[in-house]
Design a protein around this motif. Structure first.
Motif, PDB file in Angstrom:
ATOM      1  N   VAL A  19       6.694  -1.417  -6.012  1.00  0.00           N
ATOM      2  CA  VAL A  19       5.774  -1.358  -4.881  1.00  0.00           C
ATOM      3  C   VAL A  19       5.040  -2.692  -4.826  1.00  0.00           C
ATOM      4  O   VAL A  19       4.409  -3.094  -5.800  1.00  0.00           O
ATOM      5  CB  VAL A  19       4.773  -0.200  -5.022  1.00  0.00           C
ATOM      6  CG1 VAL A  19       3.703  -0.278  -3.934  1.00  0.00           C
ATOM      7  CG2 VAL A  19       5.499   1.140  -4.959  1.00  0.00           C
ATOM      8  N   THR A  20       5.128  -3.361  -3.687  1.00  0.00           N
ATOM      9  CA  THR A  20       4.478  -4.651  -3.513  1.00  0.00           C
ATOM     10  C   THR A  20       3.553  -4.583  -2.302  1.00  0.00           C
ATOM     11  O   THR A  20       4.002  -4.227  -1.206  1.00  0.00           O
ATOM     12  CB  THR A  20       5.502  -5.772  -3.321  1.00  0.00           C
ATOM     13  OG1 THR A  20       6.392  -5.805  -4.444  1.00  0.00           O
ATOM     14  CG2 THR A  20       4.811  -7.123  -3.196  1.00  0.00           C
ATOM     15  N   VAL A  21       2.287  -4.924  -2.513  1.00  0.00           N
ATOM     16  CA  VAL A  21       1.291  -4.903  -1.443  1.00  0.00           C
ATOM     17  C   VAL A  21       0.858  -6.339  -1.179  1.00  0.00           C
ATOM     18  O   VAL A  21       0.305  -7.002  -2.059  1.00  0.00           O
ATOM     19  CB  VAL A  21       0.088  -4.032  -1.820  1.00  0.00           C
ATOM     20  CG1 VAL A  21      -0.880  -3.947  -0.632  1.00  0.00           C
ATOM     21  CG2 VAL A  21       0.534  -2.634  -2.242  1.00  0.00           C
ATOM     22  N   SER A  22       1.107  -6.815   0.021  1.00  0.00           N
ATOM     23  CA  SER A  22       0.754  -8.190   0.375  1.00  0.00           C
ATOM     24  C   SER A  22      -0.640  -8.239   0.986  1.00  0.00           C
ATOM     25  O   SER A  22      -1.071  -7.307   1.665  1.00  0.00           O
ATOM     26  CB  SER A  22       1.776  -8.749   1.356  1.00  0.00           C
ATOM     27  OG  SER A  22       1.766  -8.016   2.557  1.00  0.00           O
ATOM     28  N   SER A  23      -1.320  -9.339   0.755  1.00  0.00           N
ATOM     29  CA  SER A  23      -2.696  -9.478   1.263  1.00  0.00           C
ATOM     30  C   SER A  23      -2.711 -10.102   2.638  1.00  0.00           C
ATOM     31  O   SER A  23      -1.709 -10.556   3.159  1.00  0.00           O
ATOM     32  CB  SER A  23      -3.506 -10.344   0.295  1.00  0.00           C
ATOM     33  OG  SER A  23      -2.892 -11.590   0.113  1.00  0.00           O
ATOM     34  N   GLN A  45       3.182  -0.272 -13.857  1.00  0.00           N
ATOM     35  CA  GLN A  45       3.112  -1.425 -14.744  1.00  0.00           C
ATOM     36  C   GLN A  45       3.280  -2.695 -13.935  1.00  0.00           C
ATOM     37  O   GLN A  45       4.313  -2.897 -13.282  1.00  0.00           O
ATOM     38  CB  GLN A  45       4.186  -1.348 -15.826  1.00  0.00           C
ATOM     39  CG  GLN A  45       4.038  -2.381 -16.916  1.00  0.00           C
ATOM     40  CD  GLN A  45       4.890  -2.058 -18.137  1.00  0.00           C
ATOM     41  OE1 GLN A  45       5.818  -1.267 -18.084  1.00  0.00           O
ATOM     42  NE2 GLN A  45       4.549  -2.684 -19.256  1.00  0.00           N
ATOM     43  N   ALA A  46       2.246  -3.526 -13.977  1.00  0.00           N
ATOM     44  CA  ALA A  46       2.278  -4.820 -13.313  1.00  0.00           C
ATOM     45  C   ALA A  46       2.745  -5.874 -14.320  1.00  0.00           C
ATOM     46  O   ALA A  46       2.630  -5.664 -15.535  1.00  0.00           O
ATOM     47  CB  ALA A  46       0.890  -5.166 -12.787  1.00  0.00           C
ATOM     48  N   ASP A  73      -2.573  -2.857  -6.303  1.00  0.00           N
ATOM     49  CA  ASP A  73      -1.687  -1.714  -6.521  1.00  0.00           C
ATOM     50  C   ASP A  73      -0.234  -2.148  -6.755  1.00  0.00           C
ATOM     51  O   ASP A  73       0.620  -1.317  -7.074  1.00  0.00           O
ATOM     52  CB  ASP A  73      -1.726  -0.758  -5.327  1.00  0.00           C
ATOM     53  CG  ASP A  73      -3.084  -0.099  -5.145  1.00  0.00           C
ATOM     54  OD1 ASP A  73      -3.525   0.014  -3.976  1.00  0.00           O
ATOM     55  OD2 ASP A  73      -3.686   0.309  -6.150  1.00  0.00           O
ATOM     56  N   THR A  74       0.033  -3.433  -6.599  1.00  0.00           N
ATOM     57  CA  THR A  74       1.382  -3.950  -6.803  1.00  0.00           C
ATOM     58  C   THR A  74       1.827  -3.739  -8.253  1.00  0.00           C
ATOM     59  O   THR A  74       1.138  -4.133  -9.189  1.00  0.00           O
ATOM     60  CB  THR A  74       1.437  -5.445  -6.459  1.00  0.00           C
ATOM     61  OG1 THR A  74       1.174  -5.607  -5.056  1.00  0.00           O
ATOM     62  CG2 THR A  74       2.798  -6.033  -6.790  1.00  0.00           C
TER      63      THR A  74
END
Length: 126
Positions: free
Chosen positions: A122-126, A39-40, A90-91
């Motif tokens: 879960v945090t995905v940075s660009s 869930q974002a 996906d964050t």
């Protein structure tokens, strides 16, 4: 009642990998199917992946198929989600869940799951 505790979330760069896990207790591990949802912020909880009670059948959301792998370890009562080629989209907070009824069907909607963990970010940075 199944008790579920997630772990392994964190911050990773786009293209990287992360593994989240979920330890289960309270009922025999082979007596339920399991799933991962996410869930974002500002969005509904969405299906990610599911696995049946003996690990012989899996299902994935189209957005993660080929990048994520769900698995379960009966010796450790643990569900895992290996996430590769991560993208900023996906964050989310990732939740594991247990489906204790109608085990012949792998469910993709949250309402079919009886027990939930507290979630792991879960945090995905660009």
């Amino acid at each position: 009642q199944v008790r579920l505790v997630e772990s392994g979330g964190g911050l990773v760069q786009a293209g990287g990998s992360l593994r989240v896990s979920c330890e289960a207790s309270g009922r025999p591990f082979h007596s339920y199917n399991m799933g991962w949802f996410r869930q974002a912020p500002g969005k509904d909880r969405e299906f990610v992946a599911a696995i049946n009670w003996n690990g012989g059948n899996t299902d994935y959301a189209a957005s993660v198929r080929g990048r994520f792998t769900i698995s379960r370890d009966g010796a450790k009562n643990t569900l895992s989600l290996q996430m590769n080629s991560l993208k900023p989209e996906d964050t989310a907070v990732y939740y594991c869940a247990a489906q204790t009824r109608s085990l012949m069907f792998l469910r993709t909607t949250p309402s079919h799951y009886d027990s939930w963990g507290q979630g792991t970010q879960v945090t995905v940075s660009s």
